[in-house]
Design a protein around this motif. Sequence first.
Motif, mmCIF file in Angstrom:
data_model
loop_
_atom_site.group_PDB
_atom_site.id
_atom_site.type_symbol
_atom_site.label_atom_id
_atom_site.label_comp_id
_atom_site.label_asym_id
_atom_site.label_seq_id
_atom_site.Cartn_x
_atom_site.Cartn_y
_atom_site.Cartn_z
ATOM 1 N N UNK A 1 0.382 -3.390 15.945
ATOM 2 C CA UNK A 1 -0.635 -2.473 16.463
ATOM 3 C C UNK A 1 -0.010 -1.417 17.361
ATOM 4 N N UNK A 2 0.938 -1.835 18.214
ATOM 5 C CA UNK A 2 1.623 -0.886 19.088
ATOM 6 C C UNK A 2 2.426 0.123 18.266
ATOM 7 N N UNK A 3 3.055 -0.348 17.187
ATOM 8 C CA UNK A 3 3.785 0.552 16.297
ATOM 9 C C UNK A 3 2.857 1.600 15.700
ATOM 10 N N UNK A 4 1.651 1.163 15.336
ATOM 11 C CA UNK A 4 0.670 2.091 14.783
ATOM 12 C C UNK A 4 0.232 3.126 15.819
ATOM 13 N N UNK A 5 0.014 2.677 17.048
ATOM 14 C CA UNK A 5 -0.442 3.584 18.099
ATOM 15 C C UNK A 5 0.640 4.594 18.477
ATOM 16 N N UNK A 6 1.892 4.144 18.531
ATOM 17 C CA UNK A 6 2.978 5.061 18.887
ATOM 18 C C UNK A 6 3.162 6.151 17.840
ATOM 19 N N UNK A 7 2.798 5.855 16.605
ATOM 20 C CA UNK A 7 2.934 6.862 15.558
ATOM 21 C C UNK A 7 1.883 7.965 15.659
ATOM 22 N N UNK A 8 0.867 7.765 16.502
ATOM 23 C CA UNK A 8 -0.067 8.867 16.791
ATOM 24 C C UNK A 8 0.698 10.000 17.470
ATOM 25 N N UNK B 1 1.609 6.912 7.304
ATOM 26 C CA UNK B 1 1.801 5.670 6.556
ATOM 27 C C UNK B 1 2.041 4.494 7.504
ATOM 28 N N UNK B 2 2.809 4.738 8.590
ATOM 29 C CA UNK B 2 3.072 3.659 9.537
ATOM 30 C C UNK B 2 1.825 3.281 10.317
ATOM 31 N N UNK B 3 0.939 4.257 10.572
ATOM 32 C CA UNK B 3 -0.321 3.935 11.224
ATOM 33 C C UNK B 3 -1.138 2.983 10.356
ATOM 34 N N UNK B 4 -1.158 3.262 9.047
ATOM 35 C CA UNK B 4 -1.901 2.396 8.124
ATOM 36 C C UNK B 4 -1.235 1.021 8.011
ATOM 37 N N UNK B 5 0.104 0.996 7.876
ATOM 38 C CA UNK B 5 0.827 -0.266 7.749
ATOM 39 C C UNK B 5 0.705 -1.097 9.030
ATOM 40 N N UNK B 6 0.770 -0.426 10.185
ATOM 41 C CA UNK B 6 0.637 -1.139 11.448
ATOM 42 C C UNK B 6 -0.723 -1.802 11.593
#
Length: 229
Positions: free
Chosen positions: A85-92, A208-213
């Motif tokens: 989840x943190x990985x997804x948020x950082x990709x914002x 893509x990383x936001x979706x994968x996260x």
Amino acid sequence: MTCCEGWTSCNGFTLLVLLLLGITLNAIPLIVNLVDEGQFLQNPISCFEWWFPGIIGAGLMVIPATTMSLAARKRACCNNRIGMLLSSLLNVITVIGAVYCMLVSLRALSEGPLICNSQVNSTSSCEFSFNNLSNIHPESFDLQWFFRESCVAPAEVTDPTLSGTRASDGGRYSLNFSSKENRHRMIHFSVFLGLLLVGILELMCGLSQMAIGLLGCLCGVTKRRSRIV
């Protein structure tokens, strides 16, 4: 390593390459100006390299997500739902930086280098504002400053190095890289076209990383298996 972790790790390496490429491209006109003119702040090739689309947008703003994604290879930070989840948020932040890089690059390609707009090549006309950043007109995005034989009006040509863009045989265009005008046009076009592509690729990686996260957060990831030595 699950497919979520594997994709995250791959994204990390891709973003690392793209951020290094973005920083390098942004630095090229600054270095060329320093080498050619012996000056760092005066007579820039264009205003837009000073908006740092590659150094800030495609570079510094991508570092947090890149570091987090690379950690997935060792299954450290992205080894649990919270990490994904943190990985997804950082990709914002990555997406915002990529969009900024793309907007500046599009504006730069539509305007052209300073040598095509004014002979007063000074950073005083390079004021950054969000209004200037979003002021992109599709009809002006025809790259005529690059494809014409010269982007400088004949009455404005005072530097003999600018007249090298025309051949002596009937005014046919000749690509003379010893001409200051042609050098500036080629550097400007190459740098900001490259930054535009970097921004697009970073945007794709970030989304893509936001979706994968989010998928890894919802579905979970594999856990380490303890080894008994």
